[in-house]
Scaffold this active site. Structure first.
Site, PDB file in Angstrom:
ATOM      1  N   LYS A  13      66.694  34.258 -16.504  1.00  0.00           N
ATOM      2  CA  LYS A  13      67.443  34.922 -15.416  1.00  0.00           C
ATOM      3  C   LYS A  13      68.918  34.546 -15.575  1.00  0.00           C
ATOM      4  CE  LYS A  13      69.072  34.755 -11.620  1.00  0.00           C
ATOM      5  NZ  LYS A  13      70.496  35.062 -11.390  1.00  0.00           N
ATOM      6  N   GLY A  49      72.970  24.953 -13.178  1.00  0.00           N
ATOM      7  CA  GLY A  49      73.753  25.545 -12.093  1.00  0.00           C
ATOM      8  C   GLY A  49      74.228  24.455 -11.149  1.00  0.00           C
ATOM      9  N   SER A  50      74.471  24.851  -9.918  1.00  0.00           N
ATOM     10  CA  SER A  50      75.075  23.911  -8.959  1.00  0.00           C
ATOM     11  C   SER A  50      74.046  22.894  -8.464  1.00  0.00           C
ATOM     12  CB  SER A  50      75.649  24.689  -7.789  1.00  0.00           C
ATOM     13  OG  SER A  50      74.606  25.390  -7.150  1.00  0.00           O
ATOM     14  N   THR A  51      74.550  21.766  -8.009  1.00  0.00           N
ATOM     15  CA  THR A  51      73.679  20.711  -7.487  1.00  0.00           C
ATOM     16  C   THR A  51      72.952  21.203  -6.234  1.00  0.00           C
ATOM     17  OG1 THR A  51      74.980  18.979  -8.491  1.00  0.00           O
ATOM     18  CG2 THR A  51      73.696  18.351  -6.563  1.00  0.00           C
ATOM     19  N   GLY A  64      70.124  23.316  -7.338  1.00  0.00           N
ATOM     20  CA  GLY A  64      69.200  22.409  -8.026  1.00  0.00           C
ATOM     21  C   GLY A  64      68.309  21.659  -7.038  1.00  0.00           C
ATOM     22  N   GLU A  76      70.117  20.797 -14.972  1.00  0.00           N
ATOM     23  CA  GLU A  76      71.451  20.496 -15.516  1.00  0.00           C
ATOM     24  C   GLU A  76      72.432  20.953 -14.453  1.00  0.00           C
ATOM     25  OE1 GLU A  76      72.116  19.060 -18.370  1.00  0.00           O
ATOM     26  OE2 GLU A  76      70.404  19.403 -19.673  1.00  0.00           O
ATOM     27  N   CYS A 126      80.987  22.239 -16.447  1.00  0.00           N
ATOM     28  CA  CYS A 126      80.279  21.216 -15.670  1.00  0.00           C
ATOM     29  C   CYS A 126      80.756  19.817 -16.048  1.00  0.00           C
ATOM     30  CB  CYS A 126      78.789  21.340 -15.908  1.00  0.00           C
ATOM     31  SG  CYS A 126      78.381  21.465 -17.657  1.00  0.00           S
ATOM     32  N   GLU A 173      83.265  19.006  -6.792  1.00  0.00           N
ATOM     33  CA  GLU A 173      83.507  19.762  -8.015  1.00  0.00           C
ATOM     34  C   GLU A 173      84.335  21.003  -7.670  1.00  0.00           C
ATOM     35  OE1 GLU A 173      80.083  21.753  -9.723  1.00  0.00           O
ATOM     36  OE2 GLU A 173      80.668  21.071 -11.714  1.00  0.00           O
TER      37      GLU A 173
HETATM   38  P1  NAD Z   1      74.646  28.456  -8.965  1.00  0.00           P
HETATM   39  O1  NAD Z   1      73.779  27.284  -8.695  1.00  0.00           O
HETATM   40  O2  NAD Z   1      75.241  29.159  -7.804  1.00  0.00           O
HETATM   41  O3  NAD Z   1      73.840  29.564  -9.769  1.00  0.00           O
HETATM   42  C1  NAD Z   1      73.223  29.268 -10.990  1.00  0.00           C
HETATM   43  C2  NAD Z   1      72.103  30.259 -11.223  1.00  0.00           C
HETATM   44  O4  NAD Z   1      71.092  30.061 -10.231  1.00  0.00           O
HETATM   45  C3  NAD Z   1      72.513  31.722 -11.110  1.00  0.00           C
HETATM   46  O5  NAD Z   1      71.819  32.460 -12.084  1.00  0.00           O
HETATM   47  C4  NAD Z   1      72.041  32.100  -9.710  1.00  0.00           C
HETATM   48  O6  NAD Z   1      71.769  33.482  -9.553  1.00  0.00           O
HETATM   49  C5  NAD Z   1      70.767  31.291  -9.594  1.00  0.00           C
HETATM   50  N1  NAD Z   1      70.330  30.966  -8.232  1.00  0.00           N
HETATM   51  C6  NAD Z   1      71.049  30.921  -7.088  1.00  0.00           C
HETATM   52  N2  NAD Z   1      70.265  30.548  -6.063  1.00  0.00           N
HETATM   53  C7  NAD Z   1      69.023  30.332  -6.570  1.00  0.00           C
HETATM   54  C8  NAD Z   1      67.792  29.899  -6.011  1.00  0.00           C
HETATM   55  N3  NAD Z   1      67.659  29.616  -4.709  1.00  0.00           N
HETATM   56  N4  NAD Z   1      66.712  29.766  -6.834  1.00  0.00           N
HETATM   57  C9  NAD Z   1      66.834  30.016  -8.153  1.00  0.00           C
HETATM   58  N5  NAD Z   1      67.972  30.445  -8.724  1.00  0.00           N
HETATM   59  C10 NAD Z   1      69.056  30.594  -7.951  1.00  0.00           C
HETATM   60  O7  NAD Z   1      75.736  27.937  -9.990  1.00  0.00           O
HETATM   61  P2  NAD Z   1      76.919  28.754 -10.635  1.00  0.00           P
HETATM   62  O8  NAD Z   1      77.975  28.914  -9.599  1.00  0.00           O
HETATM   63  O9  NAD Z   1      76.406  29.965 -11.324  1.00  0.00           O
HETATM   64  O10 NAD Z   1      77.385  27.760 -11.801  1.00  0.00           O
HETATM   65  C11 NAD Z   1      78.251  26.744 -11.583  1.00  0.00           C
HETATM   66  C12 NAD Z   1      77.528  25.426 -11.479  1.00  0.00           C
HETATM   67  O11 NAD Z   1      76.747  25.213 -12.656  1.00  0.00           O
HETATM   68  C13 NAD Z   1      78.484  24.263 -11.435  1.00  0.00           C
HETATM   69  O12 NAD Z   1      78.091  23.367 -10.437  1.00  0.00           O
HETATM   70  C14 NAD Z   1      78.362  23.627 -12.817  1.00  0.00           C
HETATM   71  O13 NAD Z   1      78.698  22.288 -12.853  1.00  0.00           O
HETATM   72  C15 NAD Z   1      76.940  23.885 -13.136  1.00  0.00           C
HETATM   73  N6  NAD Z   1      76.717  23.814 -14.587  1.00  0.00           N
HETATM   74  C16 NAD Z   1      76.054  22.730 -15.097  1.00  0.00           C
HETATM   75  C17 NAD Z   1      75.857  22.610 -16.473  1.00  0.00           C
HETATM   76  C18 NAD Z   1      75.133  21.422 -17.050  1.00  0.00           C
HETATM   77  O14 NAD Z   1      74.748  21.496 -18.212  1.00  0.00           O
HETATM   78  N7  NAD Z   1      74.924  20.358 -16.306  1.00  0.00           N
HETATM   79  C19 NAD Z   1      76.326  23.601 -17.334  1.00  0.00           C
HETATM   80  C20 NAD Z   1      76.999  24.689 -16.784  1.00  0.00           C
HETATM   81  C21 NAD Z   1      77.175  24.787 -15.400  1.00  0.00           C
END
Ligand code: NAD
Length: 516
Positions: free
Chosen positions: A221, A273-275, A278, A295, A329, A426
């Site tokens: 996704k 994605g975001s904490t 997560g 991650e 990130c 962040e």
């Molecule tokens: P986000 O958490 O908003 O979204 C990430 C993904 O999750 C998207 O595809 C989104 O559609 C999906 N999503 C949203 N809500 C969901 C839910 N309830 N259940 C399942 N999926 C859901 O993050 P973002 O704004 O897209 O990305 C930025 C964040 O990602 C930052 O916090 C960054 O630090 C982190 N990031 C971490 C790493 C790592 O390797 N640690 C790498 C890249 C980005």
């Protein structure tokens, strides 16, 4: 005449900001010399052509080897963040589509992929890697158009790493027993993989390549603002004749991701994605048998000691926080500078960021492209406002930003304290928070004073100091005298609220196998 020439020879000529030359009779100590580019170092535009790029008017879902319309019939707009123009429409997958994708992945796992010898899986992965290399220029342009990142980064960093990940894990596919000596690794089944928008194709490669090498099938996704390259990857998978259902791609926003995470027939969830999200995923799957890797976000410390090579360190600060507009990130977003070199580092950093070029992501000279979305821009602005209100000092070079699109200039704050929001949260933008320290112990204590633990940087001339500090930093990745370097052979992942599990290297196979 002879007298004038003699005077010039013994003088230092400095180009002032207004372009005038002034002579200084006294030599200037190297640490006090200024970078001064005046207005004489301008660049002609060097746009990468996108005239050959063929975007489909609509991108459907990729399920069981076919491009299929979403169950709801709904599509959403995908825009270019540098121009705010609509690029195309992306299918909005719902729970019904996710279910179809998971069933296809399950069938493929049971009938083909799960039984295929490793060397055969490896051949497909090599083929995918080579096709990515062949199409890498086109994919880099698409990545920059869809996500806003400078073409020199998508072309020279993202795409080579995407291909390298597939090559690297292709090599592991028939050697899994060597990754786990004395154990027998078995695939898990169907992996549900959810990725963010900052490195769209690279995050897809980080997820798909190890999962496929280990014998799993996948439902991916992508993030809602950057789905285009994932769909072009789907075309590559079809061209590589990957058996139907081995990889399925379901686009959509958070609800689509949630449907995938909560699907009962998924064996493994890999989320980047975001904490915040997560944590929600962790709760959603607790009590189930699903395996999980997270991650998540970061707030990395980049530590500059007095004995560091300062000019290199300033370059490391710049690549640490301004690479990919700070949408990284592991960005070095908290800078800790030892007091003795604080004045010097700040002056050099101020000079250096005034040379960064902000603008058209498709221009090969661009250092800082567009912010990925209006939502992200609003978040950056809100956090910067909080920094100003809480009393930190904002430094921004004079930059002319394009009228349309989402932009933010390279910025840093001095006078930051540990309690400021800009030191804790962040920002995920080109904004750095600078703080000082006196002793290595203080640097360590302050660097570790964060709920995150993804990455860090250390700059010093002394190898012994590097080892001492690195071993006490609670961060998954620590760079010494460099920053933001990535390689498929090297594991990446976090501690604390930055998540758990590793991607990359032999470690990156472990989350996709059961060991017997
Ligand atoms: P986000 O958490 O908003 O979204 C990430 C993904 O999750 C998207 O595809 C989104 O559609 C999906 N999503 C949203 N809500 C969901 C839910 N309830 N259940 C399942 N999926 C859901 O993050 P973002 O704004 O897209 O990305 C930025 C964040 O990602 C930052 O916090 C960054 O630090 C982190 N990031 C971490 C790493 C790592 O390797 N640690 C790498 C890249 C980005």
């Amino acid at each position: 005449m002879a007298k004038a020439r003699k005077r010039r020879e013994s003088a230092i000529v400095v180009v002032e900001g207004n372009g005038e030359l002034t002579e200084h009779r006294q030599a200037i100590a190297s640490q006090d010399r200024r970078l001064n580019f005046g207005d004489r170092w301008d660049y002609a535009p060097a746009p990468e052509s996108n005239s050959y790029i063929k975007l489909r008017p609509k991108y459907p879902l990729f399920i069981n080897g076919k491009f299929v319309a979403p169950h709801s019939g709904k599509y959403f707009d995908s825009i270019n963040p540098a121009t705010e123009e609509k690029l195309t429409e992306i299918a909005e997958g719902d729970a019904h589509d996710v279910d179809k994708a998971v069933q296809a992945a399950r069938r493929a796992y049971e009938t083909t992929w799960g039984n295929l010898p490793g060397r055969e899986r490896g051949k497909y992965l090599y083929r995918i890697a080579r096709l990515i290399q062949e199409k890498s220029r086109e994919l880099a342009v698409l990545e920059s158009m869809d996500g806003g990142k400078p073409i020199k980064e998508s072309r020279d960093i993202d795409l080579p790493l995407v291909a390298a990940h597939f090559f690297y894990y292709a090599g592991w596919a028939d050697k899994l027993q060597y990754a786990f000596p004395g154990r027998t690794p078995r695939p898990l089944g169907v992996a549900g993989q959810v990725i963010p928008w900052n490195f769209p194709l690279l995050m897809a490669a980080w997820k798909l390549a190890p999962a496929l090498a280990a014998g799993n099938t996948c439902v991916l996704k992508p993030a809602e603002t950057t789905s285009i390259t994932a769909m072009h990857l789907a075309e590559i998978l079809a061209e590589a004749e990957l058996p139907d259902g081995v990889v399925n791609i379901v686009t959509g926003a958070g609800n689509t991701g949630r449907a995938l995470v909560e699907h009962a027939k998924v064996d493994k969830i890999a989320f980047t994605g975001s904490t915040d999200v997560g944590k929600r995923i962790l709760k959603a799957i607790s009590g189930s048998k699903k395996k999980l890797t997270l991650e998540l976000g970061g707030k990395a410390a980049n530590i500059i000691f007095e004995d560091a090579p300062i000019d290199q360190a300033v370059e490391g600060i710049v690549s640490g926080i301004y690479f990919n507009q700070g949408h990284v990130c592991c960005a070095g977003s908290r800078l800790f500078v030892q007091e003795g070199v604080f004045r010097q580092v700040i002056r050099k950093l101020r000079d250096r960021i005034s040379t960064l070029r902000v603008g058209n992501p498709l221009d090969k000279n661009t250092d800082i492209g567009a912010i990925n979305s209006r939502m992200q821009l609003d978040k950056i602005c809100e956090l910067v406002d909080s920094g100003v209100q809480q009393g930190a000092e904002l430094v921004q070079p004079p930059v002319r930003l394009p009228k349309r699109g989402f932009w933010y200039p390279p910025s840093f704050f001095t006078g930051v304290t540990a309690s400021h929001r800009i030191a804790q949260e962040e920002i995920f933008g080109p904004v750095l928070s600078v703080m000082t320290f006196r002793t290595p112990e203080e640097a360590l204590e302050r660097a570790n004073n964060t709920p995150y633990g993804l990455s860090a940087g250390v700059w010093t001339d002394k190898g012994s100091k590097i080892f001492k500090i690195v071993n006490k930093l609670r961060a998954g990745v620590v760079w010494a005298n460099t920053y933001n370097k990535f390689d498929p052979t090297s594991p990446f992942g976090g501690y604390k609220e930055s998540g758990f599990g590793r991607e990359g290297g032999a470690h990156g196979l472990l989350p996709y196998v059961n060991l017997e």
